[in-house]
Write a protein that holds these residues in place. Structure first.
Motif, PDB file in Angstrom:
ATOM      1  N   ASN A   3      -5.565   6.037   6.524  1.00 58.24           N
ATOM      2  CA  ASN A   3      -6.769   5.207   6.579  1.00 58.24           C
ATOM      3  C   ASN A   3      -6.623   3.914   5.780  1.00 58.24           C
ATOM      4  O   ASN A   3      -7.159   2.879   6.181  1.00 58.24           O
ATOM      5  CB  ASN A   3      -7.993   6.007   6.132  1.00 58.24           C
ATOM      6  N   ALA A   4      -5.893   3.937   4.679  1.00 60.08           N
ATOM      7  CA  ALA A   4      -5.643   2.701   3.928  1.00 60.08           C
ATOM      8  C   ALA A   4      -4.863   1.707   4.790  1.00 60.08           C
ATOM      9  O   ALA A   4      -5.179   0.509   4.809  1.00 60.08           O
ATOM     10  CB  ALA A   4      -4.887   3.009   2.641  1.00 60.08           C
ATOM     11  N   LEU A  51       1.120   4.197  -2.849  1.00 61.49           N
ATOM     12  CA  LEU A  51       0.873   5.594  -2.498  1.00 61.49           C
ATOM     13  C   LEU A  51       2.078   6.467  -2.826  1.00 61.49           C
ATOM     14  O   LEU A  51       1.929   7.597  -3.305  1.00 61.49           O
ATOM     15  CB  LEU A  51       0.513   5.711  -1.014  1.00 61.49           C
ATOM     16  N   GLU A  97      -7.222   0.484   7.673  1.00 54.60           N
ATOM     17  CA  GLU A  97      -8.217  -0.468   7.178  1.00 54.60           C
ATOM     18  C   GLU A  97      -7.583  -1.828   6.908  1.00 54.60           C
ATOM     19  O   GLU A  97      -8.170  -2.863   7.233  1.00 54.60           O
ATOM     20  CB  GLU A  97      -8.881   0.069   5.913  1.00 54.60           C
ATOM     21  N   ALA A  98      -6.390  -1.838   6.335  1.00 57.39           N
ATOM     22  CA  ALA A  98      -5.696  -3.100   6.049  1.00 57.39           C
ATOM     23  C   ALA A  98      -5.394  -3.866   7.327  1.00 57.39           C
ATOM     24  O   ALA A  98      -5.342  -5.097   7.315  1.00 57.39           O
ATOM     25  CB  ALA A  98      -4.405  -2.827   5.276  1.00 57.39           C
ATOM     26  N   ILE A 147       0.841  -1.196   0.000  1.00 57.66           N
ATOM     27  CA  ILE A 147       0.000   0.000   0.000  1.00 57.66           C
ATOM     28  C   ILE A 147       0.878   1.247   0.000  1.00 57.66           C
ATOM     29  O   ILE A 147       0.650   2.183  -0.764  1.00 57.66           O
ATOM     30  CB  ILE A 147      -0.960  -0.003   1.213  1.00 57.66           C
ATOM     31  N   ASP A 157      -5.809   9.819   3.600  1.00 58.71           N
ATOM     32  CA  ASP A 157      -6.118   8.641   2.787  1.00 58.71           C
ATOM     33  C   ASP A 157      -5.088   7.538   2.995  1.00 58.71           C
ATOM     34  O   ASP A 157      -5.444   6.350   3.092  1.00 58.71           O
ATOM     35  CB  ASP A 157      -6.185   9.010   1.302  1.00 58.71           C
ATOM     36  N   SER A 158      -3.813   7.914   3.079  1.00 54.81           N
ATOM     37  CA  SER A 158      -2.748   6.923   3.282  1.00 54.81           C
ATOM     38  C   SER A 158      -2.866   6.266   4.652  1.00 54.81           C
ATOM     39  O   SER A 158      -2.768   5.038   4.773  1.00 54.81           O
ATOM     40  CB  SER A 158      -1.377   7.591   3.134  1.00 54.81           C
ATOM     41  N   THR A 179     -11.143   3.790  10.683  1.00 55.64           N
ATOM     42  CA  THR A 179     -10.575   4.957  10.015  1.00 55.64           C
ATOM     43  C   THR A 179     -10.646   6.167  10.944  1.00 55.64           C
ATOM     44  O   THR A 179     -11.377   6.175  11.934  1.00 55.64           O
ATOM     45  CB  THR A 179     -11.322   5.266   8.703  1.00 55.64           C
TER      46      THR A 179
END
Length: 164
Positions: free
Chosen positions: A50-51, A11, A54-55, A7, A47-48, A60
């Motif tokens: 939260n990615a 990014l 989430e993973a 990820i 966004d980074s 979030t």
């Protein structure tokens, strides 16, 4: 953990593609990375983060204006002090700074850094260290503050706050 680094690599590619470069591949201008699209930096970091969260199965977070203000103040203050550390030039702690801006939630932690070229490289460095990674990934966090200060010479001071 491999998924997390995949990820981050994706990014990083996205952010680097957004940078302006000259024909020789160096940064446009003086050869020093200059943050562009400043209004998007906080959202790219959000966004980074939260990615990654989430993973890992963590909830979030959302940006909080008060935490952003505390982070911006500390980033500028680290520049004035010319050292990355968690105490302000007035002796303030992260808790003091969060309280000053009127944030009423509980602070989870603060990450700081200097000189990384962009926010994704900074996040990557934080994720490689267990202490700073635990701040980013803390499942109690619901709010995030993130800001930076870039000196004229290109040096960048970064601050991330995570809070309940």
């Amino acid at each position: 953990m491999t998924r997390v680094f995949l990820i981050l690599a994706t990014l990083t590619s996205f952010v680097l593609a957004a940078c302006t470069t000259g024909n020789d591949g160096t940064a446009t201008g003086s050869g020093v990375y200059k943050i562009r699209n400043e209004e998007r930096v906080q959202f790219r970091m959000l966004d980074s983060v939260n990615a990654l969260r989430e993973a890992a199965g963590s909830p979030t977070v959302q940006l909080d204006g008060k935490l952003n203000a505390a982070a911006a103040t500390h980033s500028r203050d680290m520049s004035v002090q010319n050292r990355p550390w968690h105490f302000g030039s007035d002796g303030s702690s992260p808790l003091d700074r969060v309280n000053r801006v009127g944030y009423t939630g509980q602070l989870v932690g603060e990450n700081i850094s200097e000189s990384y070229e962009n926010e994704v490289q900074t996040l990557t460095a934080w994720m490689e260290n267990s202490g700073t990674r635990s701040v980013v990934m803390d499942p109690k966090a619901r709010n995030m503050g993130f800001s930076w200060f870039q000196e004229a010479n290109g040096k960048i001071w970064w601050t991330l706050l995570m809070a309940e």
